[in-house]
Design a protein around this motif. Sequence first.
Motif, PDB file in Angstrom:
ATOM      1  N   ASP A 429       2.325  -6.802   8.762  1.00 17.17           N
ATOM      2  CA  ASP A 429       3.661  -6.301   9.076  1.00 17.17           C
ATOM      3  C   ASP A 429       3.566  -5.370  10.289  1.00 17.17           C
ATOM      4  O   ASP A 429       2.529  -5.318  10.957  1.00 17.17           O
ATOM      5  N   GLU A 430       4.630  -4.609  10.556  1.00 15.54           N
ATOM      6  CA  GLU A 430       4.646  -3.771  11.751  1.00 15.54           C
ATOM      7  C   GLU A 430       3.558  -2.697  11.735  1.00 15.54           C
ATOM      8  O   GLU A 430       3.073  -2.271  12.784  1.00 15.54           O
ATOM      9  N   ASP A 431       3.155  -2.257  10.527  1.00 14.83           N
ATOM     10  CA  ASP A 431       2.131  -1.221  10.408  1.00 14.83           C
ATOM     11  C   ASP A 431       0.723  -1.781  10.542  1.00 14.83           C
ATOM     12  O   ASP A 431      -0.241  -1.008  10.613  1.00 14.83           O
ATOM     13  N   GLY A 432       0.589  -3.100  10.539  1.00 17.08           N
ATOM     14  CA  GLY A 432      -0.734  -3.711  10.539  1.00 17.08           C
ATOM     15  C   GLY A 432      -1.245  -3.991   9.147  1.00 17.08           C
ATOM     16  O   GLY A 432      -2.347  -4.527   8.979  1.00 17.08           O
ATOM     17  N   VAL A 433      -0.471  -3.649   8.127  1.00 19.11           N
ATOM     18  CA  VAL A 433      -0.868  -3.918   6.744  1.00 19.11           C
ATOM     19  C   VAL A 433      -0.689  -5.407   6.465  1.00 19.11           C
ATOM     20  O   VAL A 433       0.329  -6.011   6.817  1.00 19.11           O
ATOM     21  N   LEU A 434      -1.678  -6.014   5.811  1.00 16.16           N
ATOM     22  CA  LEU A 434      -1.648  -7.454   5.587  1.00 16.16           C
ATOM     23  C   LEU A 434      -0.487  -7.839   4.680  1.00 16.16           C
ATOM     24  O   LEU A 434      -0.300  -7.234   3.612  1.00 16.16           O
ATOM     25  N   ASP A 437      -1.325  -8.631   1.037  1.00 20.53           N
ATOM     26  CA  ASP A 437      -1.798  -7.605   0.112  1.00 20.53           C
ATOM     27  C   ASP A 437      -0.873  -7.477  -1.102  1.00 20.53           C
ATOM     28  O   ASP A 437      -1.300  -7.120  -2.196  1.00 20.53           O
ATOM     29  N   GLU A 438       0.439  -7.742  -0.857  1.00 21.99           N
ATOM     30  CA  GLU A 438       1.371  -7.641  -1.977  1.00 21.99           C
ATOM     31  C   GLU A 438       1.764  -9.049  -2.419  1.00 21.99           C
ATOM     32  O   GLU A 438       1.557  -9.449  -3.544  1.00 21.99           O
ATOM     33  N   TYR A 439       2.241  -9.836  -1.519  1.00 21.30           N
ATOM     34  CA  TYR A 439       2.476 -11.274  -1.676  1.00 21.30           C
ATOM     35  C   TYR A 439       2.815 -11.770  -0.287  1.00 21.30           C
ATOM     36  O   TYR A 439       3.109 -10.984   0.602  1.00 21.30           O
ATOM     37  N   THR A 440       2.772 -13.063  -0.071  1.00 20.73           N
ATOM     38  CA  THR A 440       3.039 -13.562   1.273  1.00 20.73           C
ATOM     39  C   THR A 440       4.532 -13.514   1.526  1.00 20.73           C
ATOM     40  O   THR A 440       5.282 -14.408   1.118  1.00 20.73           O
ATOM     41  N   ASN A 441       4.930 -12.453   2.208  1.00 22.85           N
ATOM     42  CA  ASN A 441       6.341 -12.218   2.480  1.00 22.85           C
ATOM     43  C   ASN A 441       6.783 -13.138   3.621  1.00 22.85           C
ATOM     44  O   ASN A 441       6.426 -12.926   4.780  1.00 22.85           O
TER      45      ASN A 441
END
Length: 591
Positions: A429-434, A437-441
Motif C-alpha cells: 500500500d502507500e506505506d509500503g506495507v504488504l 499481510d492482512e489479505y490481498t486487498n
Amino acid sequence: MRQSFAVGIGGAAGQGVATPGDIFAKVFSRRGLHLNAYNAYQSIIRGGHTFLTIRTGPDKISNMGDHLDLLIPLNQDTMDRHLSLLTAGGAVLYNSDSIKPGPHADGVQLCPVPVSQLADITKNKIAQNTLAIGAALSMTGIGFPALEEVLAEQFRKKDLKVIDENVNLARAGYDYASQHFKPFAWPLPMTETRYAVLSGNAAMAMGGAAAGVKFYSAYPMSPSTGVLHWFADHARKANIMVRQVEDEIGVINMAIGAAHAGVRAMCATSGGGFALMSEGLGLAAQAEIPLVVIDCQRAGPSTGVPTKTEQGDLWQMLGAAFGDYPRVIAAPLDIADCFTLIPEIFNIADRYQCPGIVLCDLLLSEGRLSVDPKELDFYPKIDRGELITSNGIEHDTYKRYKITESGVSPRVIPGIPGFTHVVSSDEHDEDGVLISDEYTNTAKRRAMMEKRMRKVDGIAAAVPPPQLLGPANADVTLIGWGSTYGVIDEACELLREAGISANHLPIRWLVPLHGDAILDLLKNAKHTIIVENNYSGQFARYLRSETSFVPNGHIRKYDGEPFMPHHIVEAVKEQLAGKTTLSVPTHEVMV
C-alpha cells in the motif's frame, strides 16, 4: 562521395594487431581526420584470425566502409583471405620473408618488405608490425615526426631503449617505402580540428561519470567488459565505487541496493547476463528504485558467437521481468551518442523512479570513433526527480508510495529522521506495507498498479519523438534503430548519387516508441524498408505490434558482422526493382 582511406590489418590473436591499430588511430585523429575502427575477431585467446579495419578521412566517417585501400597482412592466412578486397589503386604491405602474395586485381601494388634485412627478428618477433606502420605512413604522405611522437607515447611505460628501438624500426620502414614503393595518389590531408577517439564502452562509462554515477557493478561479459575496465581504471579519481561481482544476479541486486541508498547506480552486461538480471529488474520496478542497465548485444542465442555483433535482444528487453511496469529503453545511434544518452536516461529513470535500459551492441561497444570533444558535455543537466535528502521538510506521515496524479511519489534517502518507510518486492500500500499481510486487498492492488503505470504518460512526454532525415518526398525511406544509423546515413548518400532519393528514420527511443509520430512521418512515404541486424526482424515486429505498420521490405543481417554501405544500396535497388521484399546481404570479409 565521401573522401576516405581504409587500412585493414590482419593476423592471428597474439600477433599484435591492436597496437598498429592504436598507433594509426592516434596519428589520424591528430591530423584532424575523422576515423572509424572495427575489429573482427574470434573467441579464443591465441590463434584464430583477427582483422582490424580503420577508415579515415576529412569527411565524417560513420562505418567501416565498402573497400580497403591498404592491406597489412601479418601472416599468410590474412593475405589469402583478404587480398581480393583490394582493387586498382590499392596496395598490400607484407613481410616478404614469410608471406607470399596470391592472385590479385589489376592495379594493386605489391609492397614486399624484407623484414630480416631491416630488423633483427631474433630479438623482436613483431618487428614487421612497426616496419609496416612506418611504410604505410610514408605512402600516405604523413611526415615521420607525427609517428615518432605517437610511438613515444605508445611505449611510454617501457624503457627508453624500447621506445628508441621502435622509432628506429618505424624509420627503417618509412625510408624503405619512400625509396621502393609508389605513394598513394591521394595523400591524407591535415585539418585544424582535433578529435578524441573513443570506444562505445568508454563513452558509456564516461557518460555515467558525467551523469553522477557513484556505484558501478558488473560481471565481465563481452562485449560489455570495457565499461568495467574504464570504471576500474578511473574509480578513485572519479570517486566511484566499482565492484566486480560473482554473477549478474548479484550485480543487479547490488546496484539496486546502492540506488536505494540514494546514489546513481549503473551496471552492464550482455544478453546472457541480462537474462539473470530480469528478476532483479522487476524488483527495481516494484520498489520504484531507479537504476540504469546497459545491455551490449552480441550474437545469440545462449553463448552464441561471443565476439560478434547483432541486434537480437530487443524482445528480451521488451519482456524483461514479468508483469506490467513502467520502464524506458533506448539504443544509442553511434559512439558519441553512447556518451550523450547515459545522462539523459538517468534523468528519466530518476524522475519516474523506474529502470532504464540502454540497448547497445558489439559494433558500438568495441568499435572506435573520432569524436569532437565539444560534443561531450561533462556537466550535463542532472535531474534527480522528487528526491528528499533532508529532514528539514515539513510533512505528514511519510508515505513512500503515495498515490499521486503523476504516479511519482516523493522518494527519500533511507535513514533520514522522520521518514520511516518499508520497501519490498511484494505489492504494497502507500506505506509500503504488504497488501497480503492482512489479505490481498484488490482495491489497493488496482490503485497501486494504476499509480505506477500513470508514469508511462510522463515518460512519453519526456522523450522526444524521432525525426525523418532527408527529403520528405524520397523514393525510399530506410528505417533503422540504434547502431545502423551510421551505415544507413552513408547508404542514403550513395543512393542519391546513383539517382535514387532516399531518407532515413532512425529510432533511438524504443520505449516509449511514439508510434503515432512514426505513423505520421511515414504516412506519405513511397517505399519503406526496415534495416536491422537480426534474423526475425525484431524491430519490424515490434513496430507492427504497436502501430500495425507493415513496411514494403526488409534488409536483415545475422552473420555476426555489421552492414557495409553497399549491402544496403544493392538491397534497395533489388527491392525497388520488385525482385524481393527481403534482402539478406552476404558479408565478403571472411573473419
